[in-house]
Motif scaffolding. Structure first.
Motif, PDB file in Angstrom:
ATOM      1  N   LEU A  53       0.603  -0.828   0.118  1.00 14.74           N
ATOM      2  CA  LEU A  53       0.142   0.269   0.100  1.00 14.74           C
ATOM      3  C   LEU A  53       0.537   1.033   0.183  1.00 14.74           C
ATOM      4  CD1 LEU A  53      -2.548  -0.835   2.776  1.00 14.74           C
ATOM      5  CD2 LEU A  53      -3.303  -0.587  -0.088  1.00 14.74           C
ATOM      6  N   ALA A  54       2.478   1.257   0.767  1.00 19.10           N
ATOM      7  CA  ALA A  54       2.856   2.229   0.889  1.00 19.10           C
ATOM      8  C   ALA A  54       3.602   3.219  -1.127  1.00 19.10           C
ATOM      9  CB  ALA A  54       3.941   2.061   1.557  1.00 19.10           C
ATOM     10  N   PHE A 130      -1.094   7.369   1.021  1.00 17.37           N
ATOM     11  CA  PHE A 130       0.130   6.501   0.984  1.00 17.37           C
ATOM     12  C   PHE A 130       0.781   5.983   2.330  1.00 17.37           C
ATOM     13  CE2 PHE A 130      -0.721   8.052  -3.721  1.00 17.37           C
ATOM     14  CZ  PHE A 130      -1.635   6.958  -4.373  1.00 17.37           C
ATOM     15  N   GLU A 131       0.638   6.046   3.154  1.00 21.89           N
ATOM     16  CA  GLU A 131       1.184   5.931   4.349  1.00 21.89           C
ATOM     17  C   GLU A 131       0.225   5.392   4.989  1.00 21.89           C
ATOM     18  OE1 GLU A 131       3.396   8.578   7.062  1.00 21.89           O
ATOM     19  OE2 GLU A 131       4.561   9.035   5.399  1.00 21.89           O
ATOM     20  N   PRO A 132      -0.738   3.951   5.387  1.00 18.80           N
ATOM     21  CA  PRO A 132      -0.994   3.228   5.643  1.00 18.80           C
ATOM     22  C   PRO A 132      -0.865   3.375   7.089  1.00 18.80           C
ATOM     23  CG  PRO A 132      -0.066   1.586   4.506  1.00 18.80           C
ATOM     24  CD  PRO A 132       0.439   2.494   4.406  1.00 18.80           C
ATOM     25  N   ALA A 164      -5.805   3.392   3.785  1.00 19.79           N
ATOM     26  CA  ALA A 164      -5.084   3.630   2.863  1.00 19.79           C
ATOM     27  C   ALA A 164      -5.042   3.561   1.597  1.00 19.79           C
ATOM     28  CB  ALA A 164      -3.626   3.110   2.575  1.00 19.79           C
ATOM     29  N   ARG A 165      -5.150   4.743   0.076  1.00 21.08           N
ATOM     30  CA  ARG A 165      -5.349   4.415  -0.662  1.00 21.08           C
ATOM     31  C   ARG A 165      -5.010   2.841  -1.403  1.00 21.08           C
ATOM     32  NH1 ARG A 165      -9.083   5.424  -2.639  1.00 21.08           N
ATOM     33  NH2 ARG A 165      -8.331   7.574  -3.489  1.00 21.08           N
ATOM     34  N   SER A 167      -6.340  -0.122  -0.409  1.00 19.10           N
ATOM     35  CA  SER A 167      -6.189  -1.250   1.012  1.00 19.10           C
ATOM     36  C   SER A 167      -7.376  -1.806   0.936  1.00 19.10           C
ATOM     37  CB  SER A 167      -6.745   0.056   2.363  1.00 19.10           C
ATOM     38  OG  SER A 167      -7.921   0.633   2.123  1.00 19.10           O
TER      39      SER A 167
END
Length: 515
Positions: A53-54, A130-132, A164-165, A167
């Motif tokens: 996810l990052a 983009f930082e879960p 997160a985007r 996710s």
């Protein structure tokens, strides 16, 4: 520790297990074994998902989308999956993987996408898509940000959510599938099917290159069934199996006023206001119940079969709960249920823009107004014809329709100008619910979930399954993420309880899909 560092002995054991003579294990037992594996490996599974996810994954961000593809290849190869990157110029490749199972008589294909919708960091609660981030519950339910826990069995609660985007749409189903493979190997349960995976990097950009790319590599795509992971579970929270999805087209509409914004005091009541003009145009497309008034809009919709109508009637009726949850007093649809309405074509305004509002508001007559609309298509409808129906309606309202910025001569000659940009789209697709493979998949998911799954003729969203239909592959949807996941919006999230259950469903399908 990265996922690739999983002990080699684990995979040697997995290879030996796959070589054993296959013994059918009941789906409920498979689900239990996957659950036990998960309880002891939650930390590793979540870390693998968080790493994935990052990596930013907007389809147009070529460098990062290539990083996603390379990362995916590592993830697949770590499981012994033969992996190929099928290139697309200027975009991320289609990631293709193949894992054969001795004695398997059928081949299952699994489709998901690894790209995500564009992001506006300012609209996200934590400001960093983009930082879960892990939360104790949904933000709307007062969920608080919490640290990812230290490694110990059962540390992650079902109601916790990862924000997160992508996710939920679609990175978590990919990780769930791979974790299910790990679980089967750990439990010495052999795959019951040969597995192929097709992971796309531009679904959120319209899948414009997928069909051409797959046709160039038809030799890789032989199989008996494709399962798509895209979409959410039913709004009741129960597992979902669906057999159809709607198509989609997009249009950008711009209407024009004066060549520059004008002082509303000096020119108001005289200079035409394009925001007003566009508002009237859009409002004329639907009646008060939300029924589209464009000529021919519903005429090509193919009716549901008797089997599909029975499935529709058996679906949960939770409209009242959704109205309460979403703060809706009076839904559109003239009294029809949501499950009925998603089997009809629809027209939606997905965005409006003209001048400024709130603290940026200015006393002007704006120079233009813009709208972005989408239409969802059902089986039987042609995307091009749908676009032409909308354009024809706009012309009937007195607009001069163009596909470019108007010249000064055009502005002076035509009182109403509408620039329309066709963003393209694709048609709907549907698999028959009474095929042997359809019945077999439903039975496996029902057995794995305690008979709790909802069976639906159609998903409301759009996935390019028509491509696989054209390739002669029946397809069925088995989504696993929570319905309230903010898909395509800010604060997209994954409820871990749905993720864990999805692993169990995928494990049961991989172990015991026979027909």
């Amino acid at each position: 520790m990265r996922f690739a560092a999983i002990p080699t002995l684990f995979f040697l054991c997995g290879a030996l297990c796959l070589a054993q003579k296959r013994v059918t294990i009941p789906p409920a037992r498979v689900a239990e074994d996957v659950r036990n594996y998960r309880l002891n490996n939650e930390d590793r599974i979540v870390r693998e998902l968080a790493e994935f996810l990052a990596i930013p994954n907007v389809a147009s961000d070529r460098d990062n989308i290539q990083k996603n593809a390379a990362h995916l290849a590592e993830m697949l190869e770590a499981r012994g999956i033969e992996t190929h990157l099928l290139p697309i110029s200027g975009r991320g490749p289609v990631v293709f993987g193949k894992l054969n199972a001795p004695d398997a008589k059928r081949t299952l294909l699994f489709y998901a996408h690894y790209d995500g919708q564009p992001v506006d960091p300012a609209a996200w609660t934590d400001g960093k898509p983009f930082e879960p981030a892990l939360r104790s519950d949904a933000i709307e339910a007062g969920g608080q940000r919490i640290p990812f826990p230290d490694k110990h069995p059962g540390a992650y609660h079902d109601n916790w959510r990862i924000y997160a985007r992508s996710s939920s749409d679609d990175k978590s189903p990919i990780v769930a599938l791979l974790a299910a493979i790990d679980a089967l190997r750990s439990a010495r349960i052999p795959l019951g099917v040969n597995l192929k995976v097709i992971l796309e990097g531009e679904e959120e950009a319209g899948s414009t290159n997928l069909q051409r790319t797959l046709e160039l590599h038809k030799n890789l795509l032989g199989g008996d069934l494709l399962v798509t992971a895209d979409g959410p579970v039913h709004q009741s929270g129960r597992p979902l199996v669906f057999f159809g999805n709607r198509g989609d087209i997009g249009l950008e509409i711009t209407v024009y006023g004066p060549v520059r914004a004008l002082h509303s005091g000096h020119y108001g009541n005289w200079a035409p206001n394009p925001a007003m003009v566009l508002s009237r145009l859009l409002a004329s497309m639907k009646d008060a119940d939300g029924r589209v008034l464009i000529d021919g809009f519903y005429e090509d919709a193919a009716p549901l079969s008797e089997v599909e109508n029975r499935a529709l009637a058996a679906m949960p009726d939770n409209d009242a709960e959704l109205k309460h949850e979403l703060g809706i007093a009076n839904p559109e649809g003239g009294g029809k249920k949501l499950v009925e309405l998603i089997n009809e074509p629809s027209l939606n305004i997905r965005g409006l823009r003209s001048a400024y509002v709130a603290e940026h508001a200015q006393n002007v007559v704006p120079e233009k107004a813009e709208a972005s609309i989408d239409a969802r298509l059902v089986k039987g409808e042609d995307p091009r014809k749908k676009f032409e129906q909308i354009v024809r309606f706009i012309r009937k309202q007195g607009f001069y329709v163009i596909d470019h910025e108007p010249t000064m001569e055009e502005r002076r000659e035509h009182a109403r100008i509408a620039k329309i940009i066709d963003e393209g789209g694709y048609r709907a697709s549907r698999t028959a619910m009474d095929l042997p493979v359809s019945k077999a998949l439903v039975q496996v998911v029902q057995d794995a979930s305690g008979g709790n799954a909802v069976i639906a003729p159609t998903l409301g969203g759009s996935v390019p399954m028509y491509i696989f239909e054209d390739l002669g592959l029946p397809w069925i949807g088995v989504p696993i993420v929570n319905y309230d996941n903010h898909q395509h919006s800010s604060d997209e999230n994954l409820r871990l309880g749905q993720f864990w259950r999805g692993m169990e469903e995928y494990g049961a399908i991989l172990a015991d899909l026979n027909w």
